[in-house]
Structure formats: structure tokens, C-alpha cells
Design a protein around this motif. Structure first.
Motif, PDB file in Angstrom:
ATOM      1  N   LYS A  40       0.729  -1.218  -0.027  1.00 23.00           N
ATOM      2  CA  LYS A  40       0.065   0.031  -0.066  1.00 23.00           C
ATOM      3  C   LYS A  40       0.791   1.387   0.020  1.00 23.00           C
ATOM      4  O   LYS A  40       0.638   2.051  -0.726  1.00 23.00           O
ATOM      5  CB  LYS A  40      -1.106  -0.179   1.164  1.00 23.00           C
ATOM      6  N   VAL A  41       1.829   1.187   0.706  1.00 16.44           N
ATOM      7  CA  VAL A  41       2.993   2.212   0.920  1.00 16.44           C
ATOM      8  C   VAL A  41       3.509   2.714  -0.559  1.00 16.44           C
ATOM      9  O   VAL A  41       3.311   3.718  -1.103  1.00 16.44           O
ATOM     10  CB  VAL A  41       3.927   1.929   1.837  1.00 16.44           C
ATOM     11  N   ASP A  42       3.932   1.580  -1.172  1.00 14.05           N
ATOM     12  CA  ASP A  42       4.664   1.396  -2.612  1.00 14.05           C
ATOM     13  C   ASP A  42       3.575   2.273  -3.530  1.00 14.05           C
ATOM     14  O   ASP A  42       3.684   2.963  -4.459  1.00 14.05           O
ATOM     15  CB  ASP A  42       4.908   0.210  -2.952  1.00 14.05           C
ATOM     16  N   ALA A  43       2.161   1.850  -3.429  1.00 14.86           N
ATOM     17  CA  ALA A  43       1.282   2.418  -4.352  1.00 14.86           C
ATOM     18  C   ALA A  43       0.817   3.902  -4.023  1.00 14.86           C
ATOM     19  O   ALA A  43       0.912   4.534  -5.084  1.00 14.86           O
ATOM     20  CB  ALA A  43      -0.081   1.776  -3.964  1.00 14.86           C
ATOM     21  N   TYR A  44       0.932   4.349  -2.912  1.00 12.22           N
ATOM     22  CA  TYR A  44       0.900   5.805  -2.607  1.00 12.22           C
ATOM     23  C   TYR A  44       2.034   6.522  -3.131  1.00 12.22           C
ATOM     24  O   TYR A  44       1.965   7.626  -4.185  1.00 12.22           O
ATOM     25  CB  TYR A  44       1.091   6.008  -1.138  1.00 12.22           C
ATOM     26  N   LEU A  45       3.317   5.884  -2.884  1.00  9.68           N
ATOM     27  CA  LEU A  45       4.560   6.722  -3.509  1.00  9.68           C
ATOM     28  C   LEU A  45       4.598   6.783  -4.985  1.00  9.68           C
ATOM     29  O   LEU A  45       4.854   7.539  -5.725  1.00  9.68           O
ATOM     30  CB  LEU A  45       5.682   6.002  -3.031  1.00  9.68           C
ATOM     31  N   GLU A  46       4.002   5.740  -5.723  1.00  8.50           N
ATOM     32  CA  GLU A  46       3.936   5.488  -7.094  1.00  8.50           C
ATOM     33  C   GLU A  46       2.825   6.533  -7.820  1.00  8.50           C
ATOM     34  O   GLU A  46       3.188   7.349  -8.962  1.00  8.50           O
ATOM     35  CB  GLU A  46       3.606   4.299  -7.671  1.00  8.50           C
ATOM     36  N   GLN A  47       1.908   6.933  -6.849  1.00  5.23           N
ATOM     37  CA  GLN A  47       0.844   7.752  -7.244  1.00  5.23           C
ATOM     38  C   GLN A  47       0.899   9.103  -6.909  1.00  5.23           C
ATOM     39  O   GLN A  47       0.211   9.967  -7.336  1.00  5.23           O
ATOM     40  CB  GLN A  47      -0.478   7.390  -6.769  1.00  5.23           C
ATOM     41  N   GLY A  48       2.195   9.564  -6.392  1.00  2.00           N
ATOM     42  CA  GLY A  48       2.428  10.909  -6.124  1.00  2.00           C
ATOM     43  C   GLY A  48       2.562  11.405  -4.465  1.00  2.00           C
ATOM     44  O   GLY A  48       2.841  12.530  -4.372  1.00  2.00           O
ATOM     45  N   THR A  49       2.143  10.442  -3.813  1.00  2.00           N
ATOM     46  CA  THR A  49       2.387  10.958  -2.329  1.00  2.00           C
ATOM     47  C   THR A  49       3.903  11.147  -2.072  1.00  2.00           C
ATOM     48  O   THR A  49       4.611  10.561  -2.327  1.00  2.00           O
ATOM     49  CB  THR A  49       1.731   9.706  -1.297  1.00  2.00           C
ATOM     50  N   GLN A  50       4.188  12.243  -1.295  1.00  2.00           N
ATOM     51  CA  GLN A  50       5.497  12.651  -1.130  1.00  2.00           C
ATOM     52  C   GLN A  50       5.835  12.022   0.200  1.00  2.00           C
ATOM     53  O   GLN A  50       7.139  11.761   0.016  1.00  2.00           O
ATOM     54  CB  GLN A  50       5.467  14.372  -0.876  1.00  2.00           C
ATOM     55  N   MET A  51       5.069  11.700   1.157  1.00  2.00           N
ATOM     56  CA  MET A  51       5.743  11.307   2.302  1.00  2.00           C
ATOM     57  C   MET A  51       4.702  10.199   3.140  1.00  2.00           C
ATOM     58  O   MET A  51       3.531  10.650   3.190  1.00  2.00           O
ATOM     59  CB  MET A  51       6.013  12.212   3.317  1.00  2.00           C
ATOM     60  N   ILE A  52       5.165   9.174   3.690  1.00  2.00           N
ATOM     61  CA  ILE A  52       4.330   8.402   4.504  1.00  2.00           C
ATOM     62  C   ILE A  52       4.794   8.181   5.890  1.00  2.00           C
ATOM     63  O   ILE A  52       5.979   7.861   5.926  1.00  2.00           O
ATOM     64  CB  ILE A  52       3.848   6.887   3.744  1.00  2.00           C
TER      65      ILE A  52
END
Length: 210
Positions: free
Chosen positions: A147-159
Motif C-alpha cells: 500500500k505504501v508503494d502504491a501511494y508513492l507511485e501515485q504521487g504521495t510525497q511522504m508516508i
């Protein structure tokens, strides 16, 4: 869960809106062809993400809720003094606008002012700028990291991954991942924000060992 489905089907038979069954009278939890549009228009008993057309409920325990509240309280006060964006919780995001059978719900999400969606009544078709996910001991870590990788791939800057059992926050960005156990900051995203990691877990005992 089955009892809840039966109640809703009974209501539908009384000409009231059905909440858990739609196409072909199959409970929505049992289907694999649900779309985000359909999920958005369906009343469910608790927040639910969509994985390949399958509804997956998010079920939080008390400790999870306490940690989540700590973040909400701290970030809300910060944003009152620094109105740079919106803070939302348990909000469904169309993380892949081109994929009709996928959505994700972060525990807490921050969206910059310039990216706040025009229609607040729809699932936003974007990736949050900052995502907070609280990992409970029963969660599958590999699934969480996917899920983290999906957020980052779609443009989330930080988790920020809050790991209850080890009392740490795993910070994830496109450039790497690192653990924080003292002071949580995000100078490039939330200038001036500080949260001692110990405060996140204050009053929350470690889970019993199995």
C-alpha cells in the motif's frame, strides 16, 4: 457481518434503500466486480477500500483509534496556525483515477491547498501529499508496504507508518525509508511541525505476546 446483510436485504424488501446488496442481490462484500463509483454511492457499516473490485473493510481497535486521535489533534492545531492544506481521516481516495475497481483509505491524510478537490462530496481522484498509516500487530506488514508503494507511485510525497509494537514511525519517501523514535518532523512538507514519537503511544500498552 451476515446478520447485518440479512437486515439490509429485509429493508430492501420493504421498499427501503438497500445498503449492502446491489447487482443480482449478491451482498457487495461477496462480489469481485464492484466499482469505485458504485462504492461511493453505497451506504456501508464502516469504511471500506476497493482491491481489484473486492470490498475490504477497515476495522480499527481501541489502541489504533487513540494513536490516530493523537495525530489528528496535533495536526489540526498545527494547520490552524499554518493553513497550508486540509486534514482528513478515513477518506476514500481514487488513487488510480483510470482504474475503476481500486481505492484506498489512509488512516490520516494531508492535502495541500492547491490540490484540495473541487467537490468534497466525492472520493478525490488524487494521492494525498502526506499519508499516515497505523500498523496494528495483526496487520500483514507486506500488504501494508504494498500500500505504501502504491501511494508513492501515485504521487504521495511522504508516508508515516506508525508501528505500535516497536514504538517507532517508519518514514517512507521516494528516496528511501528510515525509522524515527524521537521527534517526528517534516520540514519540507509541514514546516515547524514537531511530534515526539513517545506521545503517539502514551497510555497505550504494548500488545500481549501470542
Amino acid at each position: 457481518m451476515a446478520a447485518m446483510t440479512n437486515i439490509n436485504v429485509s429493508r430492501a424488501s420493504q421498499n427501503e434503500p438497500a445498503t449492502l446488496s446491489t447487482r443480482h442481490d449478491i451482498p457487495i462484500e461477496q462480489r469481485t466486480d464492484v466499482t469505485v463509483d458504485e462504492l461511493e454511492g453505497t451506504s456501508l457499516p464502516c469504511p471500506a477500500e476497493l482491491y481489484d473490485g473486492k470490498v475490504v473493510y477497515k476495522m480499527a481497535n481501541y489502541a489504533h483509534g487513540k494513536s490516530q486521535t493523537r495525530f489528528i489533534s496535533k495536526l489540526d492545531r498545527y494547520l490552524e496556525e499554518h493553513p497550508i492544506g486540509d486534514l482528513v481521516t478515513e477518506t476514500n481516495f481514487r488513487l488510480w483515477p483510470e482504474l475503476p475497481d481500486q481505492s484506498r483509505i489512509p488512516d490520516v491524510a494531508f492535502v495541500k491547498n492547491e490540490r484540495v478537490p473541487d467537490d468534497p462530496h466525492r472520493f478525490p481522484a488524487l494521492a494525498p501529499d502526506l499519508v499516515i498509516e497505523i500498523i496494528s500487530p495483526e496487520d500483514n506488514f507486506m500488504q501494508v508496504m504494498n500500500k505504501v508503494d502504491a501511494y508513492l507511485e501515485q504521487g504521495t510525497q511522504m508516508i508515516w507508518l506508525v508501528i505500535t509494537i516497536t514504538r517507532e514511525v517508519l518514514v517512507c519517501t521516494t528516496t528511501g525509508k528510515y525509522s524515527v523514535r524521537d521527534l517526528l518532523t517534516a520540514p519540507d512538507r509541514l514546516p515547524g511541525f514537531e511530534l515526539p514519537v513517545s506521545k503517539i503511544f502514551e497510555g497505550i500498552p504494548l500488545p500481549p505476546r501470542s
